[in-house]
Design a protein around this motif. Structure first.
Motif, PDB file in Angstrom:
ATOM      1  N   TYR A   1     -53.493  -8.541  34.575  1.00  0.00           N
ATOM      2  CA  TYR A   1     -52.285  -7.737  34.350  1.00  0.00           C
ATOM      3  C   TYR A   1     -52.522  -6.611  33.356  1.00  0.00           C
ATOM      4  O   TYR A   1     -51.939  -5.532  33.485  1.00  0.00           O
ATOM      5  N   TRP A   2     -53.385  -6.842  32.359  1.00  0.00           N
ATOM      6  CA  TRP A   2     -53.704  -5.743  31.444  1.00  0.00           C
ATOM      7  C   TRP A   2     -54.431  -4.621  32.180  1.00  0.00           C
ATOM      8  O   TRP A   2     -54.212  -3.438  31.886  1.00  0.00           O
ATOM      9  N   GLU A   3     -55.301  -4.975  33.124  1.00  0.00           N
ATOM     10  CA  GLU A   3     -55.969  -3.940  33.914  1.00  0.00           C
ATOM     11  C   GLU A   3     -54.960  -3.151  34.742  1.00  0.00           C
ATOM     12  O   GLU A   3     -55.057  -1.930  34.863  1.00  0.00           O
ATOM     13  N   LYS A   4     -53.981  -3.854  35.297  1.00  0.00           N
ATOM     14  CA  LYS A   4     -52.933  -3.163  36.057  1.00  0.00           C
ATOM     15  C   LYS A   4     -52.124  -2.255  35.139  1.00  0.00           C
ATOM     16  O   LYS A   4     -51.774  -1.131  35.518  1.00  0.00           O
ATOM     17  N   ALA A   5     -51.811  -2.734  33.944  1.00  0.00           N
ATOM     18  CA  ALA A   5     -51.066  -1.913  32.987  1.00  0.00           C
ATOM     19  C   ALA A   5     -51.873  -0.679  32.598  1.00  0.00           C
ATOM     20  O   ALA A   5     -51.337   0.434  32.528  1.00  0.00           O
TER      21      ALA A   5
ATOM     22  N   TYR B   1     -49.618   4.924  26.307  1.00  0.00           N
ATOM     23  CA  TYR B   1     -49.984   3.526  26.110  1.00  0.00           C
ATOM     24  C   TYR B   1     -51.312   3.158  26.765  1.00  0.00           C
ATOM     25  O   TYR B   1     -51.757   2.027  26.669  1.00  0.00           O
ATOM     26  N   TYR B   2     -51.944   4.131  27.407  1.00  0.00           N
ATOM     27  CA  TYR B   2     -53.199   3.860  28.101  1.00  0.00           C
ATOM     28  C   TYR B   2     -54.240   3.244  27.157  1.00  0.00           C
ATOM     29  O   TYR B   2     -54.841   2.223  27.479  1.00  0.00           O
ATOM     30  N   GLN B   3     -54.442   3.871  26.000  1.00  0.00           N
ATOM     31  CA  GLN B   3     -55.495   3.400  25.094  1.00  0.00           C
ATOM     32  C   GLN B   3     -55.209   1.991  24.590  1.00  0.00           C
ATOM     33  O   GLN B   3     -56.121   1.174  24.468  1.00  0.00           O
ATOM     34  N   ARG B   4     -53.948   1.693  24.311  1.00  0.00           N
ATOM     35  CA  ARG B   4     -53.610   0.339  23.849  1.00  0.00           C
ATOM     36  C   ARG B   4     -53.898  -0.692  24.927  1.00  0.00           C
ATOM     37  O   ARG B   4     -54.431  -1.769  24.640  1.00  0.00           O
ATOM     38  N   ALA B   5     -53.567  -0.379  26.165  1.00  0.00           N
ATOM     39  CA  ALA B   5     -53.856  -1.300  27.266  1.00  0.00           C
ATOM     40  C   ALA B   5     -55.367  -1.421  27.466  1.00  0.00           C
ATOM     41  O   ALA B   5     -55.890  -2.522  27.672  1.00  0.00           O
TER      42      ALA B   5
ATOM     43  N   ASP C   1     -57.662  -1.077  25.215  1.00  0.00           N
ATOM     44  CA  ASP C   1     -58.192  -1.891  24.118  1.00  0.00           C
ATOM     45  C   ASP C   1     -58.026  -3.376  24.418  1.00  0.00           C
ATOM     46  O   ASP C   1     -58.921  -4.179  24.140  1.00  0.00           O
ATOM     47  N   ARG C   2     -56.884  -3.758  24.991  1.00  0.00           N
ATOM     48  CA  ARG C   2     -56.661  -5.160  25.367  1.00  0.00           C
ATOM     49  C   ARG C   2     -57.630  -5.593  26.456  1.00  0.00           C
ATOM     50  O   ARG C   2     -58.179  -6.676  26.413  1.00  0.00           O
ATOM     51  N   VAL C   3     -57.824  -4.735  27.449  1.00  0.00           N
ATOM     52  CA  VAL C   3     -58.761  -5.042  28.533  1.00  0.00           C
ATOM     53  C   VAL C   3     -60.158  -5.256  27.954  1.00  0.00           C
ATOM     54  O   VAL C   3     -60.827  -6.251  28.263  1.00  0.00           O
ATOM     55  N   ASP C   4     -60.589  -4.341  27.096  1.00  0.00           N
ATOM     56  CA  ASP C   4     -61.921  -4.452  26.493  1.00  0.00           C
ATOM     57  C   ASP C   4     -62.046  -5.721  25.663  1.00  0.00           C
ATOM     58  O   ASP C   4     -63.056  -6.425  25.726  1.00  0.00           O
ATOM     59  N   GLU C   5     -61.006  -6.036  24.896  1.00  0.00           N
ATOM     60  CA  GLU C   5     -61.002  -7.240  24.058  1.00  0.00           C
ATOM     61  C   GLU C   5     -61.112  -8.506  24.911  1.00  0.00           C
ATOM     62  O   GLU C   5     -61.910  -9.399  24.613  1.00  0.00           O
ATOM     63  N   LEU C   6     -60.321  -8.571  25.968  1.00  0.00           N
ATOM     64  CA  LEU C   6     -60.356  -9.754  26.830  1.00  0.00           C
ATOM     65  C   LEU C   6     -61.685  -9.880  27.563  1.00  0.00           C
ATOM     66  O   LEU C   6     -62.207 -10.990  27.717  1.00  0.00           O
ATOM     67  N   LYS C   7     -62.230  -8.769  28.015  1.00  0.00           N
ATOM     68  CA  LYS C   7     -63.521  -8.819  28.697  1.00  0.00           C
ATOM     69  C   LYS C   7     -64.607  -9.351  27.749  1.00  0.00           C
ATOM     70  O   LYS C   7     -65.449 -10.160  28.158  1.00  0.00           O
ATOM     71  N   ARG C   8     -64.574  -8.910  26.501  1.00  0.00           N
ATOM     72  CA  ARG C   8     -65.554  -9.414  25.518  1.00  0.00           C
ATOM     73  C   ARG C   8     -65.358 -10.910  25.311  1.00  0.00           C
ATOM     74  O   ARG C   8     -66.325 -11.672  25.293  1.00  0.00           O
ATOM     75  N   THR C   9     -64.111 -11.320  25.158  1.00  0.00           N
ATOM     76  CA  THR C   9     -63.798 -12.736  24.944  1.00  0.00           C
ATOM     77  C   THR C   9     -64.259 -13.592  26.116  1.00  0.00           C
ATOM     78  O   THR C   9     -64.773 -14.694  25.931  1.00  0.00           O
ATOM     79  N   LEU C  10     -64.074 -13.069  27.323  1.00  0.00           N
ATOM     80  CA  LEU C  10     -64.448 -13.805  28.537  1.00  0.00           C
ATOM     81  C   LEU C  10     -65.928 -13.637  28.903  1.00  0.00           C
ATOM     82  O   LEU C  10     -66.393 -14.234  29.865  1.00  0.00           O
ATOM     83  N   GLY C  11     -66.640 -12.800  28.142  1.00  0.00           N
ATOM     84  CA  GLY C  11     -68.050 -12.605  28.392  1.00  0.00           C
ATOM     85  C   GLY C  11     -68.342 -11.726  29.591  1.00  0.00           C
ATOM     86  O   GLY C  11     -69.418 -11.813  30.181  1.00  0.00           O
ATOM     87  N   GLU C  12     -67.388 -10.859  29.943  1.00  0.00           N
ATOM     88  CA  GLU C  12     -67.580  -9.948  31.079  1.00  0.00           C
ATOM     89  C   GLU C  12     -68.166  -8.640  30.570  1.00  0.00           C
ATOM     90  O   GLU C  12     -67.942  -8.262  29.432  1.00  0.00           O
ATOM     91  N   PRO C  13     -68.899  -7.934  31.437  1.00  0.00           N
ATOM     92  CA  PRO C  13     -69.487  -6.646  31.012  1.00  0.00           C
ATOM     93  C   PRO C  13     -68.431  -5.567  30.815  1.00  0.00           C
ATOM     94  O   PRO C  13     -67.380  -5.619  31.368  1.00  0.00           O
TER      95      PRO C  13
END
Length: 77
Positions: free
Chosen positions: A46-50, A59-63, A65-77
């Motif tokens: 949903y963050w990617e959709k946002a 709000y693009y940059q804030r969304a 940042d969340r996508v990047d944060e979650l990808k790091r947490t999940l170990g995705e590139p």
């Protein structure tokens, strides 16, 4: 109730998509709720959709940042 709010938002996203309306606020809030519940893969979706929905907005940059944060947490590139 968090579960009811999540269900409402999921229905809202479905209805908006059927009506060809961009439910960017729903993407944002659903991402927040799912992330708070620890449902990180779902939240990321949903963050990617946002992020895509807000691509031309303030709000693009804030969304993103969340996508990047979650990808790091999940170990995705």
């Amino acid at each position: 109730n968090l579960a009811e709010a999540q269900q409402y938002l999921e229905q809202s996203v479905d209805i908006s998509a059927q009506e060809d309306v961009n439910p960017k606020e729903s993407f944002w809030y659903l991402g927040e709720i799912l992330q708070a519940q620890g449902k990180l893969p779902e939240a990321l979706r949903y963050w990617e959709k946002a992020m895509k929905a807000y691509k031309d907005g303030p709000y693009y940059q804030r969304a993103k940042d969340r996508v990047d944060e979650l990808k790091r947490t999940l170990g995705e590139p």
